[in-house]
Enzyme design. Structure first.
Site, PDB file in Angstrom:
ATOM      1  CG  ASP A  47     -63.360  57.424 -71.702  1.00 19.52           C
ATOM      2  OD1 ASP A  47     -62.419  56.637 -71.524  1.00 19.52           O
ATOM      3  OD2 ASP A  47     -64.083  57.835 -70.778  1.00 19.52           O
ATOM      4  CG  ASP A  60     -67.771  53.114 -72.758  1.00 14.91           C
ATOM      5  OD1 ASP A  60     -68.391  52.447 -71.916  1.00 14.91           O
ATOM      6  OD2 ASP A  60     -67.554  54.329 -72.640  1.00 14.91           O
ATOM      7  CB  CYS A 114     -30.674  48.020-101.129  1.00 13.52           C
ATOM      8  SG  CYS A 114     -29.250  47.314-100.266  1.00 13.52           S
ATOM      9  CB  CYS A 117     -28.448  50.709 -96.689  1.00 17.01           C
ATOM     10  SG  CYS A 117     -27.558  50.493 -98.240  1.00 17.01           S
ATOM     11  CG  ASP A 135     -63.739  52.704 -71.406  1.00 17.69           C
ATOM     12  OD1 ASP A 135     -64.349  52.125 -70.499  1.00 17.69           O
ATOM     13  OD2 ASP A 135     -64.257  53.556 -72.141  1.00 17.69           O
TER      14      ASP A 135
END
Length: 747
Positions: free
Chosen positions: A631, A432, A19, A22, A635
């Site tokens: 790109d 861009d 669960c 754990c 940028d």
């Protein structure tokens, strides 16, 4: 990673987790190992990803000391073994469920039909003793892993799902056996055995776990498909002979041959021949890409037509495919804020349930009607069984696994869970221009000389000065000069003026080439050229002025064609309720012309590279939640400043490390797909969490008996077991609905 050294990532397969509690235990155990900087456990996949300067043996030992087991996952062979082990465990769970059901179901049917012998007779007690022995066998064989897990958890001062199941079924068996052996210890009304409840609960939980495991296997199909892309052998050319060798034995810089219909084994560069290559599983783009000498090819892509030779440039874990697999895995292990909240709740959930069970016992013992002992046992057992937080622990990771995998199918690589969650909240997308909205392959469209200058001489001087520049527009001008076969002159004293242009000396003359701002700064009069430049800019061309020895010589205009699908992609962004902004260093007239053609809402033009991040910050200051698309290299500051950064690129050249999300194909539809998948995934997580929370919030009080004083309703422990088992299956099944997500765009 087997030895200490630089910080690196280890992947472990974790067994024994039952669960979300754990998950917290294993993560804490791993984080406490000296040298570990980060550890993330994926409950849905039963794996752990650990970053740090530490040996794998130490990590495995830490997991074992916490009461679980672990093994390192190194490559495809280990993944296959893990998958085979999980399938074997699935079969084992079904077998255990069948054995438990074979004992419990007949008892249940006899009970509801009223044919059960009484505990008050000698023959009845013999019957129930035999049933008790059979149920004990069920608890040992079919439910032994619950009791083992509970004991390990207890030894490590924890409590988990196994604790609840072991307490619930174990107490039912102990009580039933005590009543069978010593019926006089409880009032006659309380003389009832619950062996069938213990057996059927074990059967239902094992069956539910098996169904959950089978459904979970479907969530990682994207990874399996990516792994399956890489062929097991490659055809290398050694000493003039073509040999088929295992993929692991391909060396760097080796020459390989690929024939029609074969998958490309490693990344490389074509050195002979040509073909069309299907890159759809990497980029999401279905149209095969032509390849010829000098072009790059990527591992896992499919050669369609011709045969060619290529030189291996990236092998093993360095190939684009291997990096993509690692990226998808990392993202699937990531935990967004909504998931971390669920983990925190799950970590304290089981102890709270144990407290509720104790309070239930006290309440029924002190205030309940007769047979209060039976009521006390039934309600406490039902609380323990129905409260197991499996669904809560699965709610987030299972959806993320499917969502990230689905995104990868569309060529969208999501690096972390935070980006997945944040993308759904975006209000503004900043694009861009060059290479994002446009093709990034500009061409010269006009040459306007003045005075004694002619078109060829104007182009020759512009191309000569631009030979030292790496700008895409410069490449277009140099390419145009070569096409017209004008001879270029060497450049002396070349200097790039960021955001404005270039300068240098050509044929012993001072040359300036750039935008109007550069000419104005240098005091160069433009005369009537400004009107012609304005006309060109209005049509979407970028005009650049050439000045020689302080006098204007003319204008060279360059246009970058708009991508065919930019307009339809931007329409999708608008349909999603997003404001679209274009951010470019190009002049305003050109930028606005492009914006008009594709339907962009706002233009920020003539922005210097270093100012892009400031523009993104300005939008955020206005209250916008910003996604930046660029790109991934030029940028980078703006991508980092945005709430979500999208690096757009193609094939093996994509800047995978540049942004939160990487788009493997050069289409803006990838942005719309990424946002759509993000919204669908977070919506799915919320559905899962809502279902899990409501299930436990409503289920526990009903199990404790709050409705009994009003309508006489008590929840049967068997029904509680079925509900608990099916809650996890429901969560996994709901997450798998994401696998059927369809993009609004079909290429």
């Amino acid at each position: 990673m087997n030895a200490q050294g630089d910080s690196s990532v280890s992947r472990l397969s974790i067994s024994g987790m039952s669960c979300a509690g754990c998950v917290a235990t294993v993560e804490n155990a791993l984080r406490e190992v000296p040298g570990v900087t980060a550890a993330s456990v994926n409950f849905a996949e039963h794996t752990a990803e650990v970053t740090g300067q530490v040996g794998t043996e130490q990590l495995v030992e830490a997991v074992r000391e916490a009461g679980y087991d672990a093994a390192e996952l190194r490559g495809l062979a280990d993944e296959s073994q893990k998958e085979a082990a999980e399938f074997a465990h699935y079969r084992t769970l079904l077998r255990k469920a069948a054995v438990a059901g074979a004992v419990g179901l007949p008892l249940f049917l006899l009970g509801i039909s009223g044919y059960m012998p009484s505990l008050d007779t000698g023959l009845g007690r013999v019957f129930w003793l035999i049933v008790g022995a059979a149920t004990l066998f069920v608890l040992i064989y079919s439910g032994g892993h619950f009791f083992t897990g509970a004991w390990k958890s207890f030894r490590n001062h924890n409590a988990n799902m196994d604790t609840l199941i072991a307490l619930g079924t174990g107490s039912a068996w102990v009580y039933s056996m005590a009543v069978t052996l010593f019926p006089a210890i409880v009032p006659s009304l309380a003389r009832h055995a619950y062996f069938e409840a213990a057996a059927i609960i074990i059967a239902l939980i094992n069956f539910g776990s098996a169904l959950e495991m089978r459904a979970r296997g479907k969530t990682s199909e994207a990874i399996k498909r990516l792994i399956g892309l890489q062929p097991k052998t490659a055809r290398v050319i050694r000493d003039g002979q073509e040999l088929d060798v295992p993929i692991e034995r391909v060396g760097f810089d080796e020459t390989l041959r690929v024939r029609p219909g074969e998958k490309i084994p490693v990344d490389g560069s074509v050195i002979e021949g040509h073909s069309n290559v299907d890159e759809s599983m990497l980029t999401g783009e279905p149209i095969p890409v032509p390849k010829q000498t000098g072009d790059e090819v990527a591992a896992g892509t499919l050669n369609k037509t011709g045969s060619f030779l290529f030189k291996a440039t990236r092998i093993g874990h360095d190939t684009a495919l291997a990096r993509i697999i690692d990226l998808v895995r990392t993202a699937q292990n990531a935990k967004p804020a909504i998931g971390r909240l669920a983990d925190k709740i799950s970590a304290v959930f089981v102890p709270i349930v144990l407290i509720v069970a104790v309070l239930t016992v006290l309440a029924w013992f002190n205030f309940g009607p007769e047979p209060r002992v039976s009521y006390m046992l039934v309600t406490a057992m039902t609380v323990l069984i129905i409260a197991c937080p499996c669904a809560l622990g699965l709610a987030t990771p299972i959806s993320i696994m499917v969502g990230v995998g689905k995104a990868a199918e569309y060529g969208v690589l999501i690096r972390n869970g935070e980006a997945l969650q944040q993308a759904r909240r975006l209000t503004t997308v900043v694009l861009d221009k060059t290479g994002t909205v446009t093709k990034g392959q500009p061409t010269v469209t006009a040459r306007v000389p003045v005075g004694d200058w002619n078109e060829d001489e104007l182009l020759r001087m512009a191309a000569s000065i631009e030979t030292g520049s790496e700008h895409p527009l410069a490449e277009a001008i140099v390419a145009a000069a070569r096409e017209t076969e004008v001879s270029l002159s060497p450049v002396a004293g070349f200097a790039a003026i960021a955001g404005h242009g270039v300068e240098g000396r050509v044929d012993d003359r001072t040359v300036l080439f750039g935008n109007q701002k550069l000419m104005n700064d240098r005091g160069i009069g433009l005369g009537a050229l400004t009107e012609r430049a304005a006309e060109l800019a209005a049509d979407g061309h970028t005009p650049m002025y050439l000045a020689v020895d302080g006098a204007i010589a003319g204008v060279v205009a360059v246009a970058d064609p708009i991508k065919d699908d930019s307009r339809s992609a931007i329409e999708r962004l608008h349909d999603a309720g997003l404001n679209v902004v274009m951010l470019t260093g190009d002049n305003r007239a050109t930028a606005e012309a492009v914006a008009r053609q594709v339907g962009i809402d706002e233009v920020m033009a003539e922005v210097l590279p270093g100012q892009k991040a400031d523009k993104v910050a300005a939008l955020q200051a206005r209250g916008a939640i910003v996604g930046m698309v660029g790109d991934g290299i030029n940028d980078a500051p703006a991508l980092a400043r945005a709430d979500v950064g999208y690096a757009i690129g193609t094939g093996t050249d994509v800047a995978i490390e540049s942004a939160d999300v990487t788009l493997m194909r050069g289409s803006l539809h990838g942005v719309a797909d990424a946002i759509g998948i993000s919204r669908a995934t977070v919506r799915n997580i919320k559905q899962n969490l809502f279902g899990a929370f409501v299930y436990n919030t409503l289920g526990i009080p009903v199990a404790a008996g709050v409705l009994f004083p009003f309508i006489g309703l008590l929840l049967n422990p068997i029904i509680a077991g079925a509900a608990m088992a099916m809650s996890s299956v429901t969560v996994v099944s709901n997450a798998n609905r994401l696998r059927f997500y369809k993009s609004a765009h079909t290429s």
